[in-house]
Design a protein around this motif. Structure first.
Motif: not given
Length: 150
Positions: A80-99, A137-138, A142-145
Motif C-alpha cells: 500500500a505504501g502508507v507505511d513508508k509515508v507515515v514513517s516520515t511524519l511526526p506522531l503528534d499528527s496522527m490518531v489510530l483508528e479501525t475503520d 498509544a499515549m 493525547e492527540n484524540a483527547a
C-alpha cells in the motif's frame, strides 16, 4: 463548483462556527479536499483525515492545516505504501483508528475489522517510528483527547 463541493464547504463552515472537529474521508480527491480546508482554515477548524493514504507532501499539508491523520489497518499492507509515508511524519499528527468493519490489519486482512485490532496498528506504527507501542498509544490518545476537547 460541484454540488458535492458546495455541500462539503457548507459542512466545514458549520463545523467551524460550532467549533466541532471535521472528520473527512476523502477518496480520490485528497488534493482538492486539502485545498478547501487550507482555504477555509481561519484557526477555528480542526479534524481528522480519516484513512489517510496520501503522500508525504499531502501529509505535511494536512498537518500545516491543523488537522490530524487517521492511521488504520492499511499501514500493515505490504504494497500500500502508507507505511513508508507515515514513517516520515511526526506522531503528534496522527490518531489510530479501525475503520471497522473494513480494512482489517494483517493478519486479519479480508476479515471483519474490530476495535481490538487497533493494537496491531499501534504496533506497526511503533515499529516504523522506532519507538515503543506505549508511546504510540499515549501520544495518539493525547492527540484524540486534544481534538475532542477532553
Amino acid at each position: 463548483i460541484s454540488e458535492q463541493e458546495e455541500a462539503f464547504r457548507w459542512q466545514v463552515a458549520a463545523a467551524r462556527e460550532a467549533r466541532l472537529p471535521v472528520i473527512i474521508h476523502s477518496r480520490e480527491s485528497l488534493d482538492l479536499t486539502i485545498a478547501i480546508i487550507q482555504e477555509m482554515q481561519d484557526g477555528r477548524l480542526s479534524g481528522i483525515f480519516h484513512c489517510f493514504n496520501g503522500t508525504q507532501d499531502q501529509g505535511r499539508r494536512i498537518m500545516d492545516s491543523g488537522f490530524l491523520m487517521g492511521i488504520g489497518g492499511v499501514i500493515t499492507y505490504k504494497n500500500a505504501g502508507v507505511d513508508k509515508v507515515v514513517s516520515t511524519l511526526p506522531l503528534d499528527s496522527m490518531v489510530l483508528e479501525t475503520d471497522s468493519p473494513y480494512l482489517s490489519p494483517v493478519p486479519y486482512r479480508g476479515k471483519r475489522n474490530e476495535s481490538a485490532y487497533v493494537a496491531l496498528v499501534a504496533q506497526k506504527l511503533a515499529e516504523l517510528l522506532e519507538i515503543s507501542t506505549d508511546t504510540v498509544a499515549m501520544v495518539t490518545t493525547e492527540n484524540a483527547a486534544r481534538l475532542f476537547g477532553r
